[in-house]
Design an enzyme around this catalytic site. Structure first.
Site, short mmCIF file in Angstrom:
data_model
loop_
_atom_site.label_atom_id
_atom_site.label_comp_id
_atom_site.label_asym_id
_atom_site.label_seq_id
_atom_site.Cartn_x
_atom_site.Cartn_y
_atom_site.Cartn_z
N GLY A 45 25.58 1.38 50.20
CA GLY A 45 24.75 0.95 49.06
C GLY A 45 23.43 1.69 48.94
O GLY A 45 22.83 1.72 47.86
N ASP A 104 19.21 -9.56 51.08
CA ASP A 104 19.74 -10.75 50.42
C ASP A 104 19.65 -11.90 51.42
O ASP A 104 18.58 -12.48 51.61
CB ASP A 104 21.18 -10.45 49.96
CG ASP A 104 21.73 -11.46 48.99
OD1 ASP A 104 21.40 -12.65 49.12
OD2 ASP A 104 22.51 -11.12 48.09
N LYS A 132 15.72 -10.36 47.49
CA LYS A 132 15.83 -11.64 46.80
C LYS A 132 14.96 -12.62 47.57
O LYS A 132 15.41 -13.19 48.58
CB LYS A 132 17.29 -12.11 46.77
CG LYS A 132 18.19 -11.19 45.94
CD LYS A 132 19.62 -11.71 45.88
CE LYS A 132 20.51 -10.81 45.05
NZ LYS A 132 21.93 -11.22 45.07
N PHE A 153 23.76 -11.33 41.09
CA PHE A 153 24.51 -10.23 41.71
C PHE A 153 24.27 -8.96 40.90
O PHE A 153 24.53 -8.92 39.71
CB PHE A 153 26.00 -10.54 41.80
CG PHE A 153 26.69 -9.58 42.73
CD1 PHE A 153 26.64 -9.78 44.10
CD2 PHE A 153 27.35 -8.47 42.24
CE1 PHE A 153 27.25 -8.88 44.98
CE2 PHE A 153 27.97 -7.56 43.10
CZ PHE A 153 27.91 -7.78 44.47
N VAL A 154 23.74 -7.96 41.59
CA VAL A 154 23.37 -6.73 40.90
C VAL A 154 24.24 -5.57 41.36
O VAL A 154 24.70 -5.54 42.50
CB VAL A 154 21.88 -6.38 41.11
CG1 VAL A 154 20.99 -7.36 40.35
CG2 VAL A 154 21.51 -6.36 42.59
N ARG A 166 28.58 2.11 41.50
CA ARG A 166 27.50 2.73 42.28
C ARG A 166 26.79 3.81 41.49
O ARG A 166 25.62 4.11 41.73
CB ARG A 166 28.05 3.36 43.57
CG ARG A 166 28.59 2.36 44.59
CD ARG A 166 28.77 3.04 45.95
NE ARG A 166 29.64 2.30 46.85
CZ ARG A 166 29.26 1.28 47.61
NH1 ARG A 166 28.02 0.86 47.56
NH2 ARG A 166 30.11 0.67 48.41
P1 XMP Z 1 22.64 -9.40 53.29
O1 XMP Z 1 21.12 -9.30 53.24
O2 XMP Z 1 23.11 -10.68 52.67
O3 XMP Z 1 23.20 -8.25 52.37
O4 XMP Z 1 23.18 -9.21 54.68
C1 XMP Z 1 24.18 -7.42 52.86
C2 XMP Z 1 24.75 -6.43 51.93
O5 XMP Z 1 25.43 -7.16 50.90
C3 XMP Z 1 25.39 -6.41 49.76
N1 XMP Z 1 24.75 -7.22 48.71
C4 XMP Z 1 24.84 -6.94 47.46
N2 XMP Z 1 25.48 -5.94 46.86
N3 XMP Z 1 24.73 -6.74 44.79
C5 XMP Z 1 25.42 -5.84 45.53
O6 XMP Z 1 25.99 -4.91 44.95
C6 XMP Z 1 24.05 -7.80 45.31
O7 XMP Z 1 23.42 -8.57 44.60
C7 XMP Z 1 24.13 -7.90 46.74
N4 XMP Z 1 23.61 -8.74 47.59
C8 XMP Z 1 24.01 -8.30 48.83
C9 XMP Z 1 24.57 -5.16 50.04
O8 XMP Z 1 25.38 -4.07 50.35
C10 XMP Z 1 23.76 -5.55 51.24
O9 XMP Z 1 23.37 -4.42 52.03
#
Ligand code: XMP
Length: 185
Positions: A45, A104, A132, A153-154, A166
């Site tokens: 990402g 997140d 977030k 969700f983005v 992407r």
């Molecule tokens: P966390 O902080 O929850 O996030 O461990 C881990 C990974 O989850 C993906 N992620 C997202 N990907 N839109 C996305 O496309 C979102 O809103 C989103 N929230 C989490 C992302 O790869 C992040 O590194």
């Protein structure tokens, strides 16, 4: 593809402007990089954010990568998150900047930061493009944040849904009709 996006949350122009000021903040935080900093980026990402950010950073740097997967039932690291460090250079004694796409729930960064510290880095700083704030846990500290966003969700600018989107040049909110059936990503 644009039809799958409900609205643009952060435009290309806004991303570009913020990247410039973010790079400035980061440069000031590494005043004496010595033999350079070590970037540790979290695949996949972060790839577009990384490419745009590092071209604005003037210091010498090496770039290492980690990938993260979640496995149910595996216990190698907490919260079933498994880190692949095969593409990670030696971090001992290095000044490390972790580059990630989004903070997140914080599970991913907690594991990556832990690994970098355990590897003996001299200093560890973290930059995320997005955070977030309503969900980010207090124990996961990030030093630089591009944008605080609402809990939606983005996708785009490197972030995916099912590996799609992407390549969108902006950060957008995925339309619920795209993932359908009442299920959330
Ligand atoms: P966390 O902080 O929850 O996030 O461990 C881990 C990974 O989850 C993906 N992620 C997202 N990907 N839109 C996305 O496309 C979102 O809103 C989103 N929230 C989490 C992302 O790869 C992040 O590194």
């Amino acid at each position: 593809m644009d039809g799958d996006i409900e609205r643009i949350l952060i435009s290309e122009k806004t991303l570009e402007r913020r990247l410039a000021t973010l790079a400035d903040e980061i440069s000031k935080a590494f005043p004496r990089p010595g033999d350079g900093i070590m970037i540790v980026t979290v695949l996949s990402g972060s790839i577009i954010f990384l490419a745009d950010l590092i071209r604005r950073l003037p210091m010498k740097m090496r770039i290492g990568m980690v990938s993260v997967s979640s496995y149910r039932g595996r216990t190698t690291v907490p919260r079933e998150i498994v880190l692949d460090t095969a593409s990670l250079p030696e971090l001992h004694g290095r000044d490390v900047l972790i580059v990630d796409d989004i903070l997140d729930t914080g599970g991913t960064l907690r594991v990556v930061q832990g690994e970098v510290s355990r590897a003996g880095a001299r200093s560890v700083k973290t930059v995320v493009l997005l955070r977030k704030p309503d969900k980010a846990p207090a124990d996961v500290i990030v030093d630089f944040v591009g944008f605080d966003i609402e809990d939606v969700f983005v996708v785009g600018y490197g972030l995916d849904y099912n590996e799609f989107y992407r390549n969108l040049p902006y950060v957008g909110v995925l339309s619920p009709k795209t993932y359908g059936n009442g299920s959330t990503p």
